[in-house]
Design a protein around this motif. Structure first.
Motif, mmCIF file in Angstrom:
data_model
loop_
_atom_site.group_PDB
_atom_site.id
_atom_site.type_symbol
_atom_site.label_atom_id
_atom_site.label_comp_id
_atom_site.label_asym_id
_atom_site.label_seq_id
_atom_site.Cartn_x
_atom_site.Cartn_y
_atom_site.Cartn_z
ATOM 1 N N LEU A 62 72.733 62.400 14.081
ATOM 2 C CA LEU A 62 73.008 63.734 14.589
ATOM 3 C C LEU A 62 72.364 63.912 15.945
ATOM 4 O O LEU A 62 71.561 63.079 16.381
ATOM 5 C CB LEU A 62 72.538 64.803 13.595
ATOM 6 N N LEU A 63 72.763 64.992 16.615
ATOM 7 C CA LEU A 63 72.193 65.351 17.914
ATOM 8 C C LEU A 63 71.386 66.624 17.762
ATOM 9 O O LEU A 63 71.811 67.551 17.068
ATOM 10 C CB LEU A 63 73.300 65.628 18.937
ATOM 11 N N ILE A 64 70.235 66.678 18.414
ATOM 12 C CA ILE A 64 69.488 67.926 18.545
ATOM 13 C C ILE A 64 69.177 68.099 20.023
ATOM 14 O O ILE A 64 69.033 67.114 20.756
ATOM 15 C CB ILE A 64 68.194 67.961 17.697
ATOM 16 N N CYS A 65 69.099 69.328 20.466
ATOM 17 C CA CYS A 65 68.768 69.626 21.861
ATOM 18 C C CYS A 65 67.526 70.482 21.887
ATOM 19 O O CYS A 65 67.466 71.518 21.226
ATOM 20 C CB CYS A 65 69.922 70.359 22.535
ATOM 21 N N ILE A 66 66.512 70.036 22.650
ATOM 22 C CA ILE A 66 65.227 70.733 22.699
ATOM 23 C C ILE A 66 64.814 70.944 24.147
ATOM 24 O O ILE A 66 64.834 70.004 24.946
ATOM 25 C CB ILE A 66 64.128 69.917 21.970
ATOM 26 N N ASN A 67 64.428 72.168 24.452
ATOM 27 C CA ASN A 67 63.875 72.466 25.765
ATOM 28 C C ASN A 67 62.552 71.711 25.882
ATOM 29 O O ASN A 67 61.735 71.737 24.952
ATOM 30 C CB ASN A 67 63.657 73.976 25.916
ATOM 31 N N ARG A 68 62.334 71.062 27.015
ATOM 32 C CA ARG A 68 61.106 70.279 27.186
ATOM 33 C C ARG A 68 59.853 71.141 27.226
ATOM 34 O O ARG A 68 58.749 70.623 27.092
ATOM 35 C CB ARG A 68 61.218 69.391 28.425
ATOM 36 N N THR A 69 59.985 72.467 27.372
ATOM 37 C CA THR A 69 58.812 73.352 27.333
ATOM 38 C C THR A 69 58.509 73.837 25.917
ATOM 39 O O THR A 69 57.488 74.491 25.702
ATOM 40 C CB THR A 69 58.996 74.577 28.261
ATOM 41 N N ALA A 70 59.370 73.529 24.940
ATOM 42 C CA ALA A 70 59.156 73.966 23.560
ATOM 43 C C ALA A 70 57.915 73.286 22.984
ATOM 44 O O ALA A 70 57.650 72.113 23.258
ATOM 45 C CB ALA A 70 60.383 73.646 22.711
ATOM 46 N N SER A 71 57.189 74.014 22.148
ATOM 47 C CA SER A 71 55.962 73.473 21.549
ATOM 48 C C SER A 71 56.249 72.273 20.647
ATOM 49 O O SER A 71 55.369 71.455 20.407
ATOM 50 C CB SER A 71 55.231 74.561 20.763
ATOM 51 N N LEU A 72 57.470 72.140 20.156
ATOM 52 C CA LEU A 72 57.850 71.008 19.303
ATOM 53 C C LEU A 72 58.079 69.728 20.091
ATOM 54 O O LEU A 72 57.947 68.629 19.542
ATOM 55 C CB LEU A 72 59.131 71.367 18.534
ATOM 56 N N TYR A 73 58.408 69.845 21.359
ATOM 57 C CA TYR A 73 58.871 68.696 22.144
ATOM 58 C C TYR A 73 57.881 67.525 22.159
ATOM 59 O O TYR A 73 58.238 66.404 21.775
ATOM 60 C CB TYR A 73 59.208 69.147 23.573
ATOM 61 N N GLN A 74 56.661 67.727 22.594
ATOM 62 C CA GLN A 74 55.684 66.622 22.679
ATOM 63 C C GLN A 74 55.331 66.040 21.314
ATOM 64 O O GLN A 74 55.308 64.813 21.163
ATOM 65 C CB GLN A 74 54.431 67.067 23.446
#
Length: 176
Positions: A62-74
């Motif tokens: 699957l694909l997910i899209c995450i803003n690089r500033t989101a707390s989940l990203y790192q």
């Protein structure tokens, strides 16, 4: 400048107008609400998302899209594994919590969260897909992540929490 070029410039919307028109159009795109979650060194991270889409079945991905500033990203990049929890219509209260009302691990004090292989998942979600990061594509402010599905859990009831026109919605089954 030709008359044709001048006319084209006059009709083309500004970037701001185009962005507003795009947002209005996307409010008509109904999506299932999910919570994407991961954990690193015992610290859980999660966010609500509607930018989740199946990619293919061979291999299941699957694909997910995450803003690089989101707390989940790192944390997601550090762990390279995540769960995608498809919310049931009765789980509407979790949307605000995972969209920023609460921060960090306090979000996981709400809902029936469990852990499988050190990965948090919502035990009463409609379905949960456990994924590993298989590929990434950077685009503007976001990262498009391909998640290879390692395993999944499915509850029998089908009643997705949907997002439409900037607010929660519920599906209805059409009778043929």
């Amino acid at each position: 400048m030709s008359a044709r070029s001048a006319l084209a410039l006059a009709v083309e919307p500004s970037e701001q107008a185009l962005a507003e028109d795009f947002k209005r159009a996307m409010r008509r795109l109904t999506s299932t609400v999910s919570i994407i979650a991961t954990g690193v060194d015992g610290t859980r991270s999660g966010m609500v998302a509607t930018a989740v889409s199946s990619l293919c079945t061979e291999p299941p991905s699957l694909l997910i899209c995450i803003n690089r500033t989101a707390s989940l990203y790192q944390p997601l990049l550090a762990n390279q594994r995540f769960s995608v929890n498809l919310l049931d219509a009765t789980q509407n209260r979790l949307v605000g919590i995972f969209a920023g009302q609460l921060k960090g691990s306090a979000r996981f004090e709400h809902g029936q969260w469990e852990s499988a292989d050190d990965l948090p998942y919502l035990s009463d979600a409609q379905a949960t897909l456990f994924c590993s990061v298989d590929a990434r594509l950077s685009y503007a402010t976001h990262e498009v992540i391909v998640g290879r599905v390692e395993k999944s859990r499915v509850n029998e009831r089908i009643s997705p929490l949907l997002w439409q026109d900037g607010k929660p919605a519920q599906s209805c089954e059409l009778i043929h």
